[in-house]
Design a protein around this motif. Structure first.
Motif, short mmCIF file in Angstrom:
data_model
loop_
_atom_site.label_atom_id
_atom_site.label_comp_id
_atom_site.label_asym_id
_atom_site.label_seq_id
_atom_site.Cartn_x
_atom_site.Cartn_y
_atom_site.Cartn_z
N TYR A 53 6.05 -1.57 -5.26
CA TYR A 53 6.40 -0.85 -6.80
C TYR A 53 7.19 0.42 -6.56
O TYR A 53 6.92 1.15 -5.58
N ASP A 54 8.26 0.36 -7.36
CA ASP A 54 9.29 1.59 -7.15
C ASP A 54 8.51 2.94 -7.56
O ASP A 54 7.36 2.82 -8.25
N ARG A 55 9.05 4.07 -6.99
CA ARG A 55 8.22 5.41 -7.09
C ARG A 55 8.02 5.75 -8.51
O ARG A 55 6.70 6.41 -8.81
N PRO B 292 11.94 -1.99 -19.66
CA PRO B 292 13.20 -2.94 -19.34
C PRO B 292 13.55 -2.59 -18.12
O PRO B 292 14.12 -3.54 -17.47
N ARG B 293 13.36 -1.39 -17.35
CA ARG B 293 14.04 -1.04 -16.11
C ARG B 293 13.21 -2.03 -14.86
O ARG B 293 11.91 -1.88 -15.22
N PRO B 294 13.82 -2.33 -13.94
CA PRO B 294 13.23 -3.12 -12.85
C PRO B 294 12.51 -2.20 -12.10
O PRO B 294 13.11 -1.40 -11.08
N LEU B 295 11.12 -1.75 -12.17
CA LEU B 295 10.43 -0.85 -11.49
C LEU B 295 9.32 -1.50 -10.30
O LEU B 295 8.65 -0.89 -9.72
N MET B 296 9.41 -2.88 -10.28
CA MET B 296 8.98 -3.24 -9.12
C MET B 296 9.51 -4.49 -8.43
O MET B 296 10.34 -5.14 -9.16
N GLY B 297 9.18 -4.80 -7.42
CA GLY B 297 9.66 -5.96 -6.44
C GLY B 297 8.81 -7.25 -6.20
O GLY B 297 7.47 -6.67 -5.81
N HIS B 298 9.03 -8.40 -6.74
CA HIS B 298 8.37 -9.55 -6.73
C HIS B 298 8.74 -10.27 -5.38
O HIS B 298 9.97 -10.64 -5.60
N ILE C 171 0.89 -1.24 -0.05
CA ILE C 171 0.11 0.02 0.09
C ILE C 171 1.06 1.27 -0.10
O ILE C 171 0.80 2.41 -0.68
N ARG C 172 1.94 1.27 0.95
CA ARG C 172 2.86 2.45 0.89
C ARG C 172 3.34 2.79 -0.33
O ARG C 172 3.72 3.92 -0.79
N SER C 173 3.91 1.68 -1.11
CA SER C 173 4.67 2.02 -2.42
C SER C 173 3.75 2.37 -3.63
O SER C 173 4.14 3.14 -4.22
N VAL C 174 2.29 2.08 -3.45
CA VAL C 174 1.41 2.58 -4.46
C VAL C 174 1.06 3.92 -4.39
O VAL C 174 0.62 4.68 -5.20
N LEU C 175 1.01 4.43 -2.93
CA LEU C 175 0.71 5.70 -2.65
C LEU C 175 2.00 6.84 -2.66
O LEU C 175 1.56 8.01 -2.81
N ARG C 176 3.10 6.24 -2.50
CA ARG C 176 4.04 7.10 -2.69
C ARG C 176 4.79 7.58 -4.50
O ARG C 176 5.88 7.71 -4.51
#
Length: 262
Positions: free
Chosen positions: A90-92, A206-212, A22-27
């Motif tokens: 999810y990255d910023r 191609p950039r790694p923009l989220m963490g699984h 939640i925090r990652s998608v809000l920021r």
């Protein structure tokens, strides 16, 4: 400015990682709508919804991953929607990038991004599994041919090269419901295969923009241990290859997917 994009956080029971998602998608660097969707409504989920002032949409079906994902997509009223899996982050700049890519290709059906793994709290940028998937996705970088059926099928013909939580959907260009009820392990792969036969492009950042996150309680880890996985792998490979090749690929894929286990 009205947002074009929605994160629908798919919440299930009481994940210890839900708040991080939640925090990652809000920021995000650009504002997206954020909702929580669940078929297991409880006070744990409600507590985070209250803390972050988020609306909870409750499905009226029994918990089932394909139905849960279809329900999640249906909750968005924006042009683009991401099903944010509760264990992932999810990255910023995730939303900023996928919206930009989708806007630049008006025929796009989905946009996926690179990703990294999170194991035991550690960020894993590169391993064999990630490198293979990045190679499989490379043809999608060729913008002029990313709508060609053969190009769209290349990343998914030797296994599921598209990471589901990294995907943003162009909601009004894809079938509804998208995910086939009854599939257990390859719900997303089967959806990509059907979309690959439709008119429209797959785009790839191609950039790694989220963490699984890979952990003992994750759906991916749980499913890999299930005996039905092999039969569904075989079913999927037959959509791309003759039977004798499909059998060999299914056996090889089973071994390679063990990297998702801890």
């Amino acid at each position: 400015m009205k947002s074009k994009h929605t994160f629908v956080v798919c919440a299930y029971k009481e994940s210890q990682y839900l708040e991080s998602c939640i925090r990652s998608v809000l920021r995000q660097s650009v504002k997206s709508k954020v909702l929580i969707a669940t078929s297991t409504d409880n006070q744990y989920i409600r507590g985070f919804a209250k803390k972050y002032h988020l609306e909870v949409r409750v499905a009226d079906h029994q918990s089932d991953i394909s139905r849960d994902w279809n329900f999640a997509i249906a909750q968005a009223d924006t042009e683009y929607v991401t099903i944010a899996h509760q264990d992932d982050i999810y990255d910023r700049t995730y939303a900023e990038n996928v919206v930009k890519y989708l806007d630049s290709r008006k025929d796009s059906l989905i946009c996926c991004t690179g990703y990294y793994e999170i194991r035991d709290g550690r960020k894993i940028i590169t391993n064999i599994n990630l490198v293979i998937k990045r190679i499989l996705l490379m043809p999608l970088l060729l913008k002029n041919v990313s709508g060609v059926k053969l190009i769209k099928r290349f990343p998914i013909a030797l296994g599921n090269g598209i990471c589901c939580p990294s995907v943003t959907f162009a909601k009004f260009r894809i079938p509804s419901p998208l995910f086939t009820v009854g599939m257990k392990s390859n719900i997303d792969w089967e959806a990509w295969e059907r979309l690959s036969q439709m008119k429209g492009s797959f785009c790839y950042v191609p950039r790694p923009l989220m963490g699984h996150r890979i952990h003992e309680e994750s759906t991916t880890t749980e499913i890999i241990g299930d005996s039905s996985r092999s039969s569904e792998d075989y079913y999927m490979f037959k959509k791309f290859w003759p039977d004798f090749i499909a059998k060999k690929l299914s056996r090889a894929y089973k071994n390679s997917e063990r990297s998702n286990q801890l």
